[in-house]
Motif scaffolding. Structure first.
Motif, PDB file in Angstrom:
ATOM      1  N   VAL A 136     100.527  64.866  33.005  1.00 31.82           N
ATOM      2  CA  VAL A 136     100.838  64.383  34.369  1.00 31.82           C
ATOM      3  C   VAL A 136     100.733  63.105  34.428  1.00 31.82           C
ATOM      4  O   VAL A 136      99.662  62.410  34.093  1.00 31.82           O
ATOM      5  N   PHE A 137     101.813  62.251  34.991  1.00 34.50           N
ATOM      6  CA  PHE A 137     101.880  61.257  35.314  1.00 34.50           C
ATOM      7  C   PHE A 137     101.828  60.776  36.908  1.00 34.50           C
ATOM      8  O   PHE A 137     102.882  61.066  37.577  1.00 34.50           O
ATOM      9  N   ASP A 138     100.810  60.024  37.434  1.00 35.34           N
ATOM     10  CA  ASP A 138     100.873  59.585  38.607  1.00 35.34           C
ATOM     11  C   ASP A 138     101.140  58.120  38.797  1.00 35.34           C
ATOM     12  O   ASP A 138     100.476  57.291  38.266  1.00 35.34           O
ATOM     13  N   LEU A 139     102.151  57.923  39.724  1.00 35.51           N
ATOM     14  CA  LEU A 139     102.631  56.329  39.794  1.00 35.51           C
ATOM     15  C   LEU A 139     101.836  55.965  41.148  1.00 35.51           C
ATOM     16  O   LEU A 139     101.922  56.700  42.236  1.00 35.51           O
ATOM     17  N   ARG A 140     101.900  54.564  41.222  1.00 35.81           N
ATOM     18  CA  ARG A 140     101.446  54.104  42.356  1.00 35.81           C
ATOM     19  C   ARG A 140     102.083  54.331  43.589  1.00 35.81           C
ATOM     20  O   ARG A 140     101.574  54.152  44.918  1.00 35.81           O
ATOM     21  N   ASP A 141     103.520  54.510  43.733  1.00 34.42           N
ATOM     22  CA  ASP A 141     104.079  54.963  44.857  1.00 34.42           C
ATOM     23  C   ASP A 141     103.934  56.462  45.483  1.00 34.42           C
ATOM     24  O   ASP A 141     104.613  56.858  46.486  1.00 34.42           O
ATOM     25  N   GLY A 142     103.122  57.077  44.606  1.00 30.13           N
ATOM     26  CA  GLY A 142     102.570  58.420  45.303  1.00 30.13           C
ATOM     27  C   GLY A 142     103.373  59.551  44.527  1.00 30.13           C
ATOM     28  O   GLY A 142     103.138  60.680  44.678  1.00 30.13           O
ATOM     29  N   THR A 143     104.613  59.306  43.469  1.00 29.21           N
ATOM     30  CA  THR A 143     105.201  60.116  42.805  1.00 29.21           C
ATOM     31  C   THR A 143     104.043  60.859  41.839  1.00 29.21           C
ATOM     32  O   THR A 143     103.420  60.111  41.295  1.00 29.21           O
TER      33      THR A 143
END
Length: 156
Positions: free
Chosen positions: A28-35
């Motif tokens: 799982v990859f969580d990006l800072r833009d919430g995606t």
């Protein structure tokens, strides 16, 4: 810099191998833009880090492309999505609409399919609310994610 890239790639490979051995099925990859992007390990993702950019491809198709600074976190999971218990007021569903009434202005409500694909982003207005017409999504199970929590909804 080349040593850092090599060490990062080696770390990802070692963690992926041990995660697979421990029964983990997804990365799982969580990006800072919430995606959030969820990728099944059985699909054999190829993870590369070059010139400060993270790229994840599956069968030649790019799934994640982001600056390393934009990656909030990545982890391995047994389930395709992490669902947290709501600690704030839960969104209300009435007459085919989802109402969020205690959000933070400027944040967004994001809706995902159960396989991790984002199907909508809905901004929270200045008064802390948003109204999402669920009839535009089609039928099925969806994940509704706010800045603080996630819930499952069944759209019928």
């Amino acid at each position: 810099m080349k040593k850092l890239k090599f060490l990062f790639t080696l770390l990802v490979l070692l963690v992926a191998t041990s995660a697979s051995a421990e029964g983990m099925k997804y990365v799982v990859f969580d990006l800072r833009d919430g995606t959030q992007t969820v990728i099944a390990l059985q699909d054999k993702p190829v993870i590369t880090c070059q010139s400060g950019e993270l790229k994840v491809t599956v069968a030649g198709e790019e799934k994640v492309s982001a600056s390393l600074g934009d990656v909030a976190k990545y982890y391995f999971s047994e389930t395709p999505l992490s669902i947290f218990e709501m600690t704030e007021e839960k969104p209300r569903i009435e007459m085919g609409h989802l109402y969020v009434t205690r959000g933070k202005a400027g944040d967004a409500v994001r809706i995902y399919t159960t396989d991790g694909q984002m199907v909508g982003t809905y901004p929270i207005t200045a008064n802390g609310t948003t109204d999402i017409d669920l009839t535009t999504l089609g039928k099925g199970l969806f994940i509704v994610r706010t800045a603080k929590a996630s819930i499952k909804i069944l759209n019928q």
